[in-house]
Enzyme design. Structure first.
Site, PDB file in Angstrom:
ATOM      1  N   MET A   1     -28.414  34.941  62.777  1.00  0.00           N
ATOM      2  CA  MET A   1     -29.223  34.095  61.899  1.00  0.00           C
ATOM      3  C   MET A   1     -29.497  34.847  60.595  1.00  0.00           C
ATOM      4  O   MET A   1     -30.459  34.535  59.883  1.00  0.00           O
ATOM      5  CB  MET A   1     -30.537  33.710  62.581  1.00  0.00           C
ATOM      6  N   GLY A   2     -28.665  35.847  60.291  1.00  0.00           N
ATOM      7  CA  GLY A   2     -28.816  36.577  59.037  1.00  0.00           C
ATOM      8  C   GLY A   2     -29.943  37.590  59.103  1.00  0.00           C
ATOM      9  O   GLY A   2     -30.360  37.993  60.187  1.00  0.00           O
ATOM     10  N   ALA A   3     -30.417  38.028  57.905  1.00  0.00           N
ATOM     11  CA  ALA A   3     -31.399  39.126  57.808  1.00  0.00           C
ATOM     12  C   ALA A   3     -30.848  40.319  58.592  1.00  0.00           C
ATOM     13  O   ALA A   3     -31.496  40.860  59.493  1.00  0.00           O
ATOM     14  CB  ALA A   3     -32.771  38.699  58.311  1.00  0.00           C
TER      15      ALA A   3
ATOM     16  N   HIS B   1     -29.472  43.703  60.160  1.00  0.00           N
ATOM     17  CA  HIS B   1     -29.918  45.097  60.239  1.00  0.00           C
ATOM     18  C   HIS B   1     -28.862  45.875  61.025  1.00  0.00           C
ATOM     19  O   HIS B   1     -27.828  45.317  61.436  1.00  0.00           O
ATOM     20  CB  HIS B   1     -31.307  45.197  60.870  1.00  0.00           C
TER      21      HIS B   1
ATOM     22  N   HIS C   1     -27.244  44.293  64.100  1.00  0.00           N
ATOM     23  CA  HIS C   1     -26.140  43.348  63.864  1.00  0.00           C
ATOM     24  C   HIS C   1     -24.861  44.101  63.484  1.00  0.00           C
ATOM     25  O   HIS C   1     -23.758  43.747  63.910  1.00  0.00           O
ATOM     26  CB  HIS C   1     -26.472  42.392  62.714  1.00  0.00           C
TER      27      HIS C   1
ATOM     28  N   GLU D   1     -27.862  43.153  73.537  1.00  0.00           N
ATOM     29  CA  GLU D   1     -28.619  43.145  74.797  1.00  0.00           C
ATOM     30  C   GLU D   1     -30.116  43.049  74.540  1.00  0.00           C
ATOM     31  O   GLU D   1     -30.889  42.825  75.459  1.00  0.00           O
ATOM     32  CB  GLU D   1     -28.320  44.417  75.598  1.00  0.00           C
TER      33      GLU D   1
ATOM     34  N   SER E   1     -35.143  44.848  65.035  1.00  0.00           N
ATOM     35  CA  SER E   1     -35.310  43.393  65.060  1.00  0.00           C
ATOM     36  C   SER E   1     -35.651  42.946  63.654  1.00  0.00           C
ATOM     37  O   SER E   1     -36.375  43.651  62.934  1.00  0.00           O
ATOM     38  CB  SER E   1     -36.467  43.026  66.003  1.00  0.00           C
TER      39      SER E   1
ATOM     40  N   ARG F   1     -37.677  40.840  62.978  1.00  0.00           N
ATOM     41  CA  ARG F   1     -39.130  40.593  62.943  1.00  0.00           C
ATOM     42  C   ARG F   1     -39.940  41.879  62.789  1.00  0.00           C
ATOM     43  O   ARG F   1     -41.149  41.807  62.523  1.00  0.00           O
ATOM     44  CB  ARG F   1     -39.559  39.821  64.196  1.00  0.00           C
TER      45      ARG F   1
HETATM   46  O1  PAF Z   1     -29.636  35.932  68.411  1.00  0.00           O
HETATM   47  C1  PAF Z   1     -29.560  35.191  67.415  1.00  0.00           C
HETATM   48  O2  PAF Z   1     -29.553  35.641  66.277  1.00  0.00           O
HETATM   49  C2  PAF Z   1     -29.512  33.682  67.618  1.00  0.00           C
HETATM   50  O3  PAF Z   1     -30.288  33.284  68.701  1.00  0.00           O
HETATM   51  C3  PAF Z   1     -28.085  33.145  67.734  1.00  0.00           C
HETATM   52  C4  PAF Z   1     -27.377  33.681  68.969  1.00  0.00           C
HETATM   53  C5  PAF Z   1     -27.287  33.505  66.491  1.00  0.00           C
HETATM   54  C6  PAF Z   1     -28.116  31.620  67.853  1.00  0.00           C
HETATM   55  O4  PAF Z   1     -28.726  31.040  66.736  1.00  0.00           O
END
Ligand code: PAF
Length: 279
Positions: free
Chosen positions: A30-32, A34, A37, A148, A185, A187
């Protein structure tokens, strides 16, 4: 890196990748972005020939009063990071490409979505399962990569991939942590400096509890102690701290392998989650 927002060009470009490059890895986000990702992107690069990242802030997985409107959307910075990391394609669909006019279908994965985060966030995992199913169908990857850290989400996605006959691999990637142990995260950005230093109690409580459970201490007692530690360290509400079967997420009253300890707790206005295996 190509940035694509519409399904028709997405399908054309992916057909080309399949023919010319080979195995396609999908990292849904969902972007943002870090380092957590970016670790998914690294693992995808190790296992695939072309890496596709999706960025879509999925309204269906946010409940009333949650942070959909304020959820960070730094798309230019995200795109720069992905470009640098050698990502071949950023799939950043416009909302109508995911939920067109008249959209009416919901994917719900049953008991594994109840309890844990499912109890505190009704409908959240239906929203996740629905969008992930759509992303799988849109991209048709050979492998898809999930952290995870969102362990219940990963278990649900593994289940849905089996149940709905997706043939690609679903790969879980271990949580990336700051040097003091706090799981990365998007958040964490909401934490004040004081809350950030208190938040380290979350991974510490998990580690201590996991050690005690592996040493044979009674599970209920260990969990009570871990909750007390969190409440004494600045967390004001614990949604859950539970021992679960690592695959089915069935609740475990006694230690039995494979087991996972999972927690969600609130500090200030931020809800943090984490989990670790017991070994
Ligand atoms: O983990 C996330 O960022 C979201 O829940 C996902 C898997 C991209 C689905 O919107």
């Amino acid at each position: 890196m190509q940035i694509i927002r519409q399904l028709d060009p997405l399908r054309d470009v992916l057909d080309g990748f399949r023919k010319d490059l080979g195995r396609i890895g999908l990292v849904p986000t969902m972007g943002a972005l870090h380092s957590g990702h970016m670790r998914l992107v690294e693992v995808a690069h190790d296992q695939c020939d072309a890496v596709v990242v999706s960025i879509f802030v999925n309204p269906a997985q946010f409940g009333a009063g949650e942070d959909l409107d304020s959820y960070p959307r730094p798309e230019a910075e995200d795109a720069a990071l992905l470009e640098q990391a050698g990502v071949a394609l950023l799939w950043a669909p416009t909302p109508d490409q995911v939920y067109p006019e008249g959209y009416a279908t919901n994917v719900s994965v049953g008991a594994i979505s109840d309890g844990l985060c499912g109890a505190a966030r009704p409908g959240h995992f239906d929203g996740v399962a629905t969008v992930v199913t759509k992303l799988f169908n849109q991209v048709r990857p050979d492998a898809a990569f999930f952290g995870e850290k969102d362990y219940q989400q990963l278990a649900i996605i593994r289940r849905l991939a089996r149940d709905l006959d997706f043939t690609h691999d679903v790969i879980g990637v271990p949580t990336v942590r700051d040097s003091d142990g706090l799981a990365l995260s998007s958040r964490n950005a909401y934490l004040t400096v004081q809350q950030r230093s208190q938040a380290v109690a979350l991974p510490e409580a998990l580690q201590e509890a996991a050690g005690a459970i592996a040493d044979g201490e009674p599970v209920a007692l260990v969990i009570e102690k871990a909750k007390a530690k969190l409440l004494a360290s600045g967390f004001h509400k614990i949604d859950y701290l539970e021992l679960r079967h690592a695959e089915t997420l069935r609740i475990l009253d006694k230690y039995d392998l494979p087991a996972r300890l999972l927690v969600a707790a609130h500090i200030g206005r931020t809800r943090l989650i984490d989990n670790i295996p017991i070994s």
